[in-house]
Design an enzyme around this catalytic site. Structure first.
Site, PDB file in Angstrom:
ATOM      1  N   ASP A  39       0.920  -1.172   0.152  1.00 23.13           N
ATOM      2  CA  ASP A  39       0.124  -0.102  -0.117  1.00 23.13           C
ATOM      3  C   ASP A  39       0.867   1.389  -0.124  1.00 23.13           C
ATOM      4  OD1 ASP A  39      -1.948   1.736   0.144  1.00 23.13           O
ATOM      5  OD2 ASP A  39      -2.689   1.291   2.124  1.00 23.13           O
ATOM      6  N   ASP A  89      -0.976   5.840  -6.776  1.00 17.46           N
ATOM      7  CA  ASP A  89      -1.529   4.744  -5.908  1.00 17.46           C
ATOM      8  C   ASP A  89      -1.663   3.411  -6.090  1.00 17.46           C
ATOM      9  OD1 ASP A  89      -2.434   4.345  -3.041  1.00 17.46           O
ATOM     10  OD2 ASP A  89      -4.414   4.100  -3.884  1.00 17.46           O
TER      11      ASP A  89
END
Length: 492
Positions: free
Chosen positions: A174, A372
């Site tokens: 992440d 992301d």
């Protein structure tokens, strides 16, 4: 009066002279550039992931080797990287149901990221969102803002060792968060994972973090019990983890490890993290794995989410020679996110007309574009999205249209095609630098019968996000020392 033949001669003479003086005025605009979308291959892969058995694939072993790159001193750590679908057999029996569940998770993820930025810009600290008692039991921290039972987190996983001796675990990757954590025994409330739950008592390197330590004070939400630090992380999509904040040894294969990495030892955890034992935070904050191991750079290459293949997550490796380089920027209000200097798009080889500075970050910290790996579908400010979509639609009038699906408003019925030529789509980063996307990264199947949708979506937020569907098949490299991000296609 001039004869017809002389008039015709004068006309051609004037036309010839005009063409010499204004050579470009009579030239036609170049035809749009196109790429091939392999419809049949995309649909075969979609059907394959429904029946794929993760346990039929042998495990990829992590490797460790000394760096010979120009990224600085230290070693290159390389660990395998897998998609969610390659580790967790889906319970969906039709591909559209799988897509809709992914999009639901994705919307929750985006809401979480945009909320985090809004809180930071407005000066609201996470610990201010609800009162925290001075003496805390894990159960007192375990109530999420939203129930996480029907939501989930994590699209890509890596394999690392935790503890001494090291035990291998699948961990969510992440770039949009900083805190590393793993489920720990004894469990007050733990979700199902593919590996045995980490047992701290079996590790000689396990060490609790004290309440007055720098690591504990760096947490957004923390408390103290018996002089030991407690942590809580809530992801805004309903997923959360609560437990002891500790330091442990993290191993990248059998030949290399980093001691004293601060991470959460979660005894109360909620959320559909599926096969993962926990999460590796690769954001820009002080507690992220990249910051703690003092990585000068890191990179990953995301395989297709419907693929059973794997790639690698690398630390301290140099940029591939063919990388498209863009500026990497930081937001002074929130240090987690990686902002990139996106200036616009091209469709069919022609730049899409956008107001100058549309993607700029303002002085207050609003706006900008982040990269992301946890967000699937690229989100764009509505004005930018509409311009990109309209440019694409104007060059695909020959393709049969289909109704919108979930957050997608531009879809096509390609059930009668095996392949199609579609206009190219590219990200522009200024200075003539652009990244051409493969057709399968912007036209994706949403069912198994041939409906494909344009894989971008508008957002009312000022924050735009380049998601992992657009990153698939590209090695994305973050040079943390020189503040650059590189995109190198076909490096998985």
């Amino acid at each position: 009066m001039a004869s017809p033949s002389s008039m015709l001669s004068i006309f051609f003479s004037v036309s010839f002279l005009f063409s010499l003086l204004f050579p470009f005025s009579l030239a036609r605009s170049p035809p749009p550039t196109t790429a091939t979308l392999d419809v049949s291959a995309s649909l075969r892969q979609a059907l394959h992931i429904l029946s794929f058995d993760p346990f039929s694939v042998s495990e990829t072993r992590p490797v460790f080797f000394n760096s010979s790159s120009s990224s600085g001193s230290g070693s290159v750590f390389s660990v395998p990287l897998h998609s969610r679908g390659s580790l967790h057999k889906t319970h969906h029996t039709d591909y559209k149901g799988l897509v809709l569940s992914r999009l639901e998770r994705d919307s929750s993820r985006v809401n979480s990221l945009t909320s985090e930025l809004e809180l930071a810009v407005n000066g609201v600290h996470k610990s201010e969102l609800k009162p925290l008692p001075t003496e805390i039991e894990p159960e007192a921290l375990s109530t999420p803002v939203i129930s996480g039972t029907s939501l989930g987190s994590g699209e890509y996983f890596t394999r690392v060792g935790i503890g001494s001796p090291a035990k291998q675990f699948y961990m969510v990757l992440d770039t949009g968060s900083d805190i590393n954590w793993i489920q720990c025994e004894p469990c007050s409330d733990c979700y199902q994972q593919s590996d045995p739950i980490f047992n701290p008592s079996a590790s000689s390197s396990y060490s609790p973090v004290s309440c007055d330590s720098r690591q504990c004070s760096s947490l957004d939400v923390s408390s103290c019990r018996g002089g030991k630090c407690l942590y809580q992380v809530s992801y805004g999509d309903g997923s959360y983890t609560v437990g002891d904040f500790v330091t442990e040894t993290v191993s990248f294969g059998n030949s290399g490890n980093i001691n004293g990495v601060a991470l959460g030892c979660g005894h109360t955890n909620e959320g559909l993290f599926v096969a993962a034992a926990g999460l590796l935070g690769l954001g820009g904050g002080a507690l992220s794995l990249t910051s703690q191991i003092k990585a000068t750079s890191f990179s990953y290459c995301l395989v297709d989410r419907d693929s059973a293949g794997s790639s690698t997550l690398d630390f301290n490796s140099g940029f591939p020679a063919d990388s498209v380089i863009a500026p990497l920027m930081r937001n002074r209000k929130v240090d987690t996110f990686y902002f990139v200097g996106l200036t616009g798009f091209s469709v069919g080889g022609q730049q899409v007309q956008l107001p100058p500075g549309l993607f700029n970050m303002d002085q207050s910290g609003n706006g900008g574009v982040i990269v992301d790996c946890g967000t699937a579908i690229t989100r764009l400010q509505t004005q930018a999205y509409n311009a990109l979509r309209d440019a694409f639609v104007s060059l695909t009038r020959d393709l049969p249209k289909a109704g919108g699906v979930a957050l997608f408003d531009t879809c096509y019925d390609l059930s009668s095609r095996t392949s199609v030529r579609v206009p190219t789509v590219a990200f522009d980063f200024g200075g003539g630098k652009s990244l051409d996307l493969p057709a399968k990264n912007y036209l994706i199947p949403v069912d198994s019968s041939g409906t494909f949708c344009f894989a971008f979506a508008p957002t009312s937020s000022s924050l735009s996000i380049i998601g992992n569907v657009q990153q698939q098949g590209t090695r994305v490299s973050y040079d943390l020392g020189s503040n650059r991000v590189g995109f190198s296609p076909h490096k998985c």
